[in-house]
Design an enzyme around this catalytic site. Structure first.
Site, PDB file in Angstrom:
ATOM      1  N   SER A   1      42.085  51.911  44.435  1.00 19.14           N
ATOM      2  CA  SER A   1      41.617  51.134  45.633  1.00 19.14           C
ATOM      3  C   SER A   1      42.655  50.851  46.573  1.00 19.14           C
ATOM      4  O   SER A   1      43.241  51.754  47.031  1.00 19.14           O
ATOM      5  CB  SER A   1      40.939  49.713  44.853  1.00 19.14           C
ATOM      6  OG  SER A   1      40.392  49.075  46.027  1.00 19.14           O
ATOM      7  N   THR A   2      43.100  49.762  46.820  1.00 19.73           N
ATOM      8  CA  THR A   2      43.991  49.255  47.908  1.00 19.73           C
ATOM      9  C   THR A   2      45.238  49.987  47.966  1.00 19.73           C
ATOM     10  O   THR A   2      45.880  49.961  46.747  1.00 19.73           O
ATOM     11  CB  THR A   2      44.085  48.051  47.994  1.00 19.73           C
ATOM     12  OG1 THR A   2      43.002  47.156  48.079  1.00 19.73           O
ATOM     13  CG2 THR A   2      44.909  47.458  49.406  1.00 19.73           C
TER      14      THR A   2
ATOM     15  N   HIS B   1      38.004  53.416  45.843  1.00 16.14           N
ATOM     16  CA  HIS B   1      37.067  52.579  46.842  1.00 16.14           C
ATOM     17  C   HIS B   1      37.262  52.941  48.233  1.00 16.14           C
ATOM     18  O   HIS B   1      38.078  52.649  48.773  1.00 16.14           O
ATOM     19  CB  HIS B   1      37.530  50.964  46.376  1.00 16.14           C
ATOM     20  CG  HIS B   1      37.329  50.599  44.963  1.00 16.14           C
ATOM     21  ND1 HIS B   1      38.059  49.567  44.577  1.00 16.14           N
ATOM     22  CD2 HIS B   1      36.412  50.964  44.197  1.00 16.14           C
ATOM     23  CE1 HIS B   1      37.781  49.409  43.224  1.00 16.14           C
ATOM     24  NE2 HIS B   1      36.702  50.177  43.023  1.00 16.14           N
TER      25      HIS B   1
ATOM     26  N   MET C   1      43.266  46.327  44.395  1.00 15.83           N
ATOM     27  CA  MET C   1      42.926  44.952  44.314  1.00 15.83           C
ATOM     28  C   MET C   1      41.937  44.611  43.361  1.00 15.83           C
ATOM     29  O   MET C   1      41.006  45.374  43.156  1.00 15.83           O
ATOM     30  CB  MET C   1      42.473  44.185  45.747  1.00 15.83           C
ATOM     31  CG  MET C   1      42.395  42.600  45.673  1.00 15.83           C
ATOM     32  SD  MET C   1      44.032  41.597  45.724  1.00 15.83           S
ATOM     33  CE  MET C   1      43.432  40.226  45.700  1.00 15.83           C
TER      34      MET C   1
ATOM     35  N   ASP D   1      38.354  46.063  39.145  1.00 15.29           N
ATOM     36  CA  ASP D   1      37.621  47.180  38.499  1.00 15.29           C
ATOM     37  C   ASP D   1      38.369  48.136  37.959  1.00 15.29           C
ATOM     38  O   ASP D   1      39.372  48.765  38.215  1.00 15.29           O
ATOM     39  CB  ASP D   1      37.042  47.603  39.821  1.00 15.29           C
ATOM     40  CG  ASP D   1      35.789  48.892  39.550  1.00 15.29           C
ATOM     41  OD1 ASP D   1      35.247  48.617  38.514  1.00 15.29           O
ATOM     42  OD2 ASP D   1      35.840  49.815  40.554  1.00 15.29           O
TER      43      ASP D   1
END
Length: 364
Positions: free
Chosen positions: A179-180, A205, A298, A301
């Protein structure tokens, strides 16, 4: 804990007004200013530097990418790109992500207020994630996403089943969730892989309309082929499939072949696509024939899905804290006991190339 200070740079007065009102209504976030272009922004921010900057790309006097590069060189600050849902917007946004932006929020050309209200939780998570981003080697505490809509598990898309022991084969699949900070991390990993690499399935993401541009960019840089996944795409050596934004991606087995299923469904762990959904499907379809990798991001997930994958006998690795932009998702996977170890980002390409089984990895 002090509020996360946000500064908005966008040439649209409507966007600045709507974003300011929306963000100021969220707990833990405070907008300290807004400007129509980077020149005005720099003058304002010198008096009170923000924790996170929300940045438009196409602006007068100085475009967002030029400003971003200047910022990362002179005063590294977490930047969330605010981009339009267009092909042009997606392409330029990928340049911004490569230049150091840590996340994306989208804005439509119509009904901006309604769109952002509907995306309030994702917007809050993007800002909180950016606030924890490690742009230098420093110790930064990880945080949890702000509370909002109900947080669903992978059960909402794919029912949990009893684990089935898979026969170990030479036909391996690599499943990656991030993600991030993941766009830069994936670029680092995938550009170092040869064409003989096992088939790869990836959840990054990212909003709808941006994953195709992201895949296209990576494909232009890599020896392997990279594409946005489509229904029933085969998972084959030398190919990386990236889950399309706004859809879940599942690994399926059809005879001796692995394919992907692309499907709608609710947000899982507040995301669609969800890493938890991909990892659970990989556990059910391929078990110990999967190499599972969870990277910077972050939240949590992928942590539960990785534990399910790990319990099948699959080798599961987390990116280590020192090399993560945000040590959130890997940290949660480690806490749940779903990993066999941690590696720095620099060690992940070689792990994929070797594609060891779990026993071989643990033996060293």
């Amino acid at each position: 804990m002090a509020d996360t200070k946000v500064f908005i740079v966008d040439d649209s007065a409507v966007v600045r007004q709507v974003l300011t009102g929306l963000l100021d209504s969220l707990p833990g976030i405070k907008v300290i200013g807004a400007a129509p272009d980077p020149i005005f922004a720099l003058a304002r921010m010198e008096k009170d530097w923000p924790d996170v900057i929300i940045l438009d790309i196409e602006m007068p006097r100085m475009d967002g990418i030029t400003f971003l590069k200047k910022l990362m060189h002179e005063h590294p600050t977490p930047v969330v790109i605010c981009s339009t849902l267009t092909a042009r917007g997606a392409e330029v946004t990928m340049q911004a992500m490569s230049a150091g932006a840590v996340d994306i929020i989208t804005k439509p050309t119509v009904n901006l207020k309604g769109f952002l209200q509907d995306s309030k939780t994702l917007l809050a998570d993007a800002i909180k994630g950016a606030a924890h981003a490690r742009l230098k080697k420093s110790s930064v505490p990880t945080g949890k996403p702000l509370e909002g809509s109900p947080k669903l598990t992978a059960d909402a898309v794919l029912a949990h089943t009893s684990l089935i022991t898979m026969t170990e084969t030479t036909d391996r699949v690599v499943a990656i969730g991030t993600s991030t900070g993941g766009t830069q991390a994936l670029e680092y990993v995938l550009t170092r892989l040869p064409r003989t690499t096992p088939g790869i399935v990836i959840v990054q993401h990212m909003p709808e309309a941006f994953t195709a541009a992201f895949a296209k960019r990576l494909d232009s840089l890599c020896q392997i082929t990279v594409k946005e996944a489509e229904q029933n795409d085969r998972v084959i050596p030398g190919l990386a499939l990236i889950a399309p934004g706004g859809k879940h991606m599942l690994l399926r087995r059809s005879g001796a072949q692995y394919r992907v299923e692309i499907k709608d469904g609710p947000l899982v762990s507040r995301h669609r696509p969800s890493v938890d959904v991909l990892f659970r499907s990989a556990a059910q379809a391929a078990g110990k024939n999967v190499l599972g990798i969870i990277m910077t991001g972050m939240g949590d997930d992928g942590a539960h899905g990785m534990k399910e994958l790990h319990d099948t006998g699959a080798l599961c690795i987390a990116q280590d804290e020192a090399s993560c932009v945000v040590y959130g998702m890997p940290k949660e996977a480690v806490k749940l006991g779903g990993t066999d170890g941690e590696l720095p980002l620099s060690g992940i390409p070689n792990l994929i190339i070797q594609s060891p089984n779990r026993a071989k990895f643990l033996k060293g």
